[in-house]
Design a protein around this motif. Sequence first.
Motif, PDB file in Angstrom:
ATOM      1  N   SER A 139     -58.333  52.880   1.293  1.00 21.36           N
ATOM      2  CA  SER A 139     -58.580  52.356   2.630  1.00 21.36           C
ATOM      3  C   SER A 139     -60.069  52.221   2.896  1.00 21.36           C
ATOM      4  N   ALA A 148     -54.682  49.715  -0.246  1.00 22.38           N
ATOM      5  CA  ALA A 148     -54.457  50.286   1.080  1.00 22.38           C
ATOM      6  C   ALA A 148     -55.472  49.684   2.032  1.00 22.38           C
ATOM      7  N   PRO A 169     -47.894  46.904  -4.442  1.00 24.89           N
ATOM      8  CA  PRO A 169     -47.763  47.691  -3.220  1.00 24.89           C
ATOM      9  C   PRO A 169     -48.967  47.522  -2.300  1.00 24.89           C
ATOM     10  N   TYR A 209     -50.316  49.264   1.371  1.00 18.16           N
ATOM     11  CA  TYR A 209     -50.076  50.383   2.269  1.00 18.16           C
ATOM     12  C   TYR A 209     -50.819  50.177   3.579  1.00 18.16           C
ATOM     13  N   ASN A 255     -52.102  51.666   7.456  1.00 21.27           N
ATOM     14  CA  ASN A 255     -52.978  52.817   7.723  1.00 21.27           C
ATOM     15  C   ASN A 255     -53.127  53.035   9.225  1.00 21.27           C
ATOM     16  N   VAL A 281     -46.580  48.535   9.797  1.00 16.89           N
ATOM     17  CA  VAL A 281     -45.877  48.217   8.552  1.00 16.89           C
ATOM     18  C   VAL A 281     -45.444  46.759   8.538  1.00 16.89           C
ATOM     19  N   ALA A 313     -45.752  46.038   4.610  1.00 14.76           N
ATOM     20  CA  ALA A 313     -46.251  47.166   3.810  1.00 14.76           C
ATOM     21  C   ALA A 313     -45.129  47.938   3.141  1.00 14.76           C
ATOM     22  N   ASP A 314     -45.447  48.505   1.985  1.00 12.74           N
ATOM     23  CA  ASP A 314     -44.504  49.322   1.227  1.00 12.74           C
ATOM     24  C   ASP A 314     -44.496  50.770   1.688  1.00 12.74           C
ATOM     25  N   ALA A 315     -45.563  51.203   2.356  1.00  6.43           N
ATOM     26  CA  ALA A 315     -45.680  52.581   2.844  1.00  6.43           C
ATOM     27  C   ALA A 315     -46.750  52.583   3.932  1.00  6.43           C
ATOM     28  N   LEU A 316     -46.777  53.657   4.696  1.00  5.74           N
ATOM     29  CA  LEU A 316     -47.801  53.822   5.725  1.00  5.74           C
ATOM     30  C   LEU A 316     -48.626  55.061   5.408  1.00  5.74           C
ATOM     31  N   ILE A 317     -49.941  54.883   5.354  1.00  9.00           N
ATOM     32  CA  ILE A 317     -50.855  56.008   5.199  1.00  9.00           C
ATOM     33  C   ILE A 317     -51.251  56.516   6.575  1.00  9.00           C
TER      34      ILE A 317
END
Length: 338
Positions: free
Chosen positions: A65, A92, A120, A122, A124, A143, A148-152
């Motif tokens: 990030s 990210a 991927p 991500y 944030n 997301v 997004a594939d995931a959230l940081i």
Amino acid sequence: MSDIGQRKREHIDIVLSGSARHSAPAGFDAVHFQHNALPEADLGSIDLSTSFLGRKLRLPYLASSMTGGPDVAERINRAIAEAAQQLGFAMAVGSQRISLTTADRSGLGPELRRLAPDVPIYGNLGAVQLVHGMGLAEARRAVDELGADALILHLNPLQEALQQGGDWNWTGVEPAISALTRALPVPVIVKEVGSGISAAVARRLADCGVAAIDVAGAGGTSWAAVEGRRSASPAAEDLGDIFRDWGIPTARCLSDVHAALPLMPLIASGGIRHGLDAAKAIRLGATLTGQAAALLPAAMNGPEAVIAHVGAVARALRIACFATGSRNLAALRTAQLQ
């Protein structure tokens, strides 16, 4: 430009200047592989691929990030996305707070997924924002805006303590993380921003249900020093310098957290300088290695520069595998140390 956007642009300028790094090292120089003079491996065939949160990657690399005001964030993110798609690594984005609270997406929209459909991405958010006006709805939007594939969720209590107008009240952040992991339809990754995550905190995060942890230890950018440099007050700048080297070195974070949570997927960021550091981080328990400040100059110069930078990291990582007789990353994780 909004106040938040101006602050983030100042962050970029300070990081690029190199004036806000930890003076203490990340700890990787104390880790030494045992050389294998008879590797029985083909350098050109070494497999650097890995899986992270169910997604296959050609490289164990995360473009971590990065902050950035509206005038540079889109340039940074587009360059990284194009390079990530070509080389097969994860990316990210920086905090999506601006895009969630203003009309300015700052390069944090669906165009990133169009540029990088196969890797991927991500999202944030600041974890402390979960107790200061943001919740599940905003997390879902973060997301959805990126696909997004995931959230940081980033943890930055020291930075907030030193930032003018920072969020000082962190009461309730832990239960808010726990509630979000149960409700969000994608995995939640929690990271620090450069002061590290201890084994004790990692266990608490595991109990909250997080899917992965980025230890983000001391040894790279010091956000205490960044906030000190941003301040117009000599007293505040002095305070930033006092806390410049606060934190747990990245190598120690990795060793301690991996020992405490051997099944938890880990990302190593914070002072990763090159591919040999990346190899050492993987040996200490990381699945991915991340760079932000080290990648930033390349990201400012476009996708070709990012491809060249990440390619150099991959070359050094591959040579470290070869010189330890490791044909893939699984073998590198058991390579002999001196």
